[in-house]
Design a protein around this motif. Structure first.
Motif, short mmCIF file in Angstrom:
data_model
loop_
_atom_site.label_atom_id
_atom_site.label_comp_id
_atom_site.label_asym_id
_atom_site.label_seq_id
_atom_site.Cartn_x
_atom_site.Cartn_y
_atom_site.Cartn_z
N GLN A 220 58.57 9.89 36.74
CA GLN A 220 59.55 8.83 36.49
C GLN A 220 60.17 8.27 37.75
O GLN A 220 60.46 7.08 37.85
N ALA A 221 60.42 9.13 38.75
CA ALA A 221 61.09 8.71 39.97
C ALA A 221 60.71 9.68 41.09
O ALA A 221 60.12 10.74 40.84
N PHE A 222 61.07 9.32 42.30
CA PHE A 222 60.66 10.10 43.47
C PHE A 222 61.88 10.42 44.33
O PHE A 222 62.93 9.81 44.19
N GLU A 223 61.70 11.35 45.27
CA GLU A 223 62.77 11.66 46.20
C GLU A 223 62.21 11.88 47.59
O GLU A 223 61.03 12.19 47.77
N ASP A 224 63.08 11.70 48.59
CA ASP A 224 62.69 11.87 49.98
C ASP A 224 63.92 12.36 50.74
O ASP A 224 64.84 11.58 50.99
N GLN A 225 63.96 13.63 51.08
CA GLN A 225 65.14 14.22 51.72
C GLN A 225 65.13 13.91 53.22
O GLN A 225 64.51 14.61 54.00
N TYR A 226 65.82 12.86 53.62
CA TYR A 226 65.95 12.47 55.02
C TYR A 226 67.21 13.13 55.56
O TYR A 226 68.32 12.72 55.23
N ILE A 227 67.08 14.15 56.41
CA ILE A 227 68.23 14.92 56.87
C ILE A 227 68.94 14.16 57.98
O ILE A 227 68.94 14.57 59.15
N CYS A 228 69.56 13.06 57.61
CA CYS A 228 70.20 12.17 58.58
C CYS A 228 70.92 11.08 57.81
O CYS A 228 70.29 10.28 57.12
N SER A 229 72.24 11.04 57.88
CA SER A 229 73.01 10.06 57.10
C SER A 229 72.70 8.63 57.52
O SER A 229 72.58 7.74 56.68
N GLY A 230 72.58 8.40 58.83
CA GLY A 230 72.21 7.06 59.30
C GLY A 230 70.85 6.66 58.79
O GLY A 230 70.61 5.51 58.42
N GLY A 231 69.93 7.62 58.74
CA GLY A 231 68.60 7.35 58.20
C GLY A 231 68.64 7.05 56.72
O GLY A 231 67.91 6.20 56.22
N GLN A 232 69.50 7.76 55.99
CA GLN A 232 69.65 7.50 54.55
C GLN A 232 70.19 6.08 54.32
O GLN A 232 69.72 5.38 53.42
N LEU A 233 71.17 5.67 55.11
CA LEU A 233 71.69 4.31 54.99
C LEU A 233 70.59 3.29 55.31
O LEU A 233 70.46 2.27 54.63
N TYR A 234 69.80 3.58 56.33
CA TYR A 234 68.69 2.69 56.70
C TYR A 234 67.69 2.55 55.56
O TYR A 234 67.23 1.44 55.26
N GLU A 235 67.35 3.66 54.90
CA GLU A 235 66.40 3.60 53.79
C GLU A 235 66.94 2.74 52.65
O GLU A 235 66.19 2.02 51.99
N LEU A 236 68.24 2.79 52.42
CA LEU A 236 68.86 1.91 51.42
C LEU A 236 68.81 0.45 51.89
O LEU A 236 68.49 -0.46 51.12
N MET A 237 69.13 0.22 53.16
CA MET A 237 69.20 -1.14 53.69
C MET A 237 67.84 -1.83 53.70
O MET A 237 67.74 -3.03 53.50
N MET A 238 66.78 -1.04 53.90
CA MET A 238 65.44 -1.62 54.00
C MET A 238 64.74 -1.70 52.64
O MET A 238 63.59 -2.13 52.57
N GLY A 239 65.41 -1.26 51.58
CA GLY A 239 64.81 -1.34 50.26
C GLY A 239 63.89 -0.19 49.92
O GLY A 239 63.19 -0.22 48.90
N HIS A 240 63.89 0.85 50.76
CA HIS A 240 63.00 2.00 50.52
C HIS A 240 63.57 2.92 49.44
O HIS A 240 62.82 3.48 48.64
N ASP A 241 64.88 3.12 49.46
CA ASP A 241 65.56 3.96 48.48
C ASP A 241 66.47 3.12 47.60
O ASP A 241 67.01 2.09 48.06
N ARG A 242 66.67 3.57 46.37
CA ARG A 242 67.53 2.81 45.44
C ARG A 242 68.91 3.46 45.27
O ARG A 242 69.85 2.78 44.88
#
Length: 339
Positions: free
Chosen positions: A227-249
């Motif tokens: 149904q859905a996927f996950e990607d544990q990026y151990i980095c808050s700035g990286g997590q924000l980047y993934e949201l900003m680039m449309g990679h994570d929802r």
């Protein structure tokens, strides 16, 4: 508003580029063992040898910056309190700005060459001890690429201007505009998102909440389908980047809420997200991402190196509406959030 904000933005971006280039160069010529050596334990986190490299460049450039602005610099590694005043003779209460920076967010992933790290900087008018994340009016984050990676992204925002970005090619020295676009998907189905559970201790409880959130949102899974996927990026700035680039929802880092569980078991407190890890969330909000604390309010933690923060990011209004109510219900049900 910050005096000469555009000029300050240019200068901070230059400092980020200097830190990035020095750290990458050091990674190219140093062994994993040398980079990952523990050199100190400060402000609730571990300082590795690779962190010292960025700190040296940081202090050199910020000393030069003090000829134009007075400021209190907040950063991990600057002594036990994480504070330093520039120029040093000025009364901190009279400084013009508070600048909070994480020279390497994602140290662990970078020193093992698993994943890119980020340089994060937020700047706010100095309001003394009351200055917090919601006061930040200038934010910049710059990618520190892996040795085998030739592209490096940077994004920035001013309070009165749209967010912007740039992609730098470190082989050619050329840069092109980077147009960040958060996901516009109306559902988490077939998208990436997760509750962060980086370290041992309460991963089972957080994973249970994550699984239940997806089940309640999307219904029972069909055989042979994900149904859905996950990607544990151990980095808050990286997590924000993934949201900003449309990679994570969506992403939720709720580690502070799970601290009572560790305490009840007689286990040591875990490592949590701090204000310097989220000092660039202004960029995400400028792009339309909804960033809140565990209660659904805007982040407002003090600009220090010790406050533990829970935060949740949603790519758009539809994802927020789909996830937020159920997540709050589950956190209350599992006693991580008071009713």
């Amino acid at each position: 508003m910050i005096r000469a904000a555009n000029e300050l933005l240019v200068t901070i971006r230059q400092i980020h580029a200097a830190i990035r280039d020095e750290v990458v160069a050091t990674c190219e010529r140093s062994s994993l063992a040398a980079l990952s050596e523990i050199v100190a334990e400060q402000a609730g986190d571990t300082i590795f040898a690779i962190d010292r490299i960025s700190e040296q460049v940081l202090l050199q450039h910020f000393a030069q910056l003090s000829s134009r602005w007075s400021f209190v610099l907040v950063a991990e590694g600057l002594g036990e309190d994480g504070l330093m005043v520039f120029p040093p003779e000025i009364d901190p209460a009279r400084a013009e700005l508070v600048i909070i920076i994480d020279p390497i967010d994602g140290t662990r992933g970078l020193m093992y060459q698993k994943r890119a790290a980020w340089i994060l900087t937020g700047v706010a008018p100095n309001r003394g001890a009351a200055t917090n994340l919601s006061d930040i009016e200038l934010a910049v984050q710059t990618e520190i690429p892996l040795v085998k990676q030739h592209l490096s992204d940077s994004l920035w925002a001013l309070a009165d201007q749209p967010a912007q970005g740039e992609r730098y090619n470190r082989l050619t020295g050329e840069s092109i505009p980077l147009h960040a676009q958060p996901s516009q998907a109306p559902t988490i189905a077939q998208g990436y998102g997760n509750i962060s559970r980086f370290f041992p201790g309460v991963r089972a409880e957080l994973a249970t909440i994550d699984d239940e959130l997806v089940r309640r949102t999307l219904g029972p899974a069909e055989a042979g389908k994900v149904q859905a996927f996950e990607d544990q990026y151990i980095c808050s700035g990286g997590q924000l980047y993934e949201l900003m680039m449309g990679h994570d929802r969506w992403v939720a880092d709720l580690r502070p809420l799970a601290e009572p569980l560790l305490t009840a078991r007689g286990q040591a407190s875990g490592l949590c997200c701090h204000p310097y890890d989220l000092c660039t969330e202004l960029i995400a909000r400028k792009l339309g991402i909804i960033v809140t604390n565990e209660h659904g309010a805007q982040l407002s933690a003090p600009l220090d190196v010790s406050t533990n923060i829970s935060w949740i990011g949603y790519a758009n209004d539809a994802i927020h509406a789909q996830i937020a109510p159920t997540l709050k219900t589950l956190l209350t049900q599992y006693l991580l959030l008071k009713a």
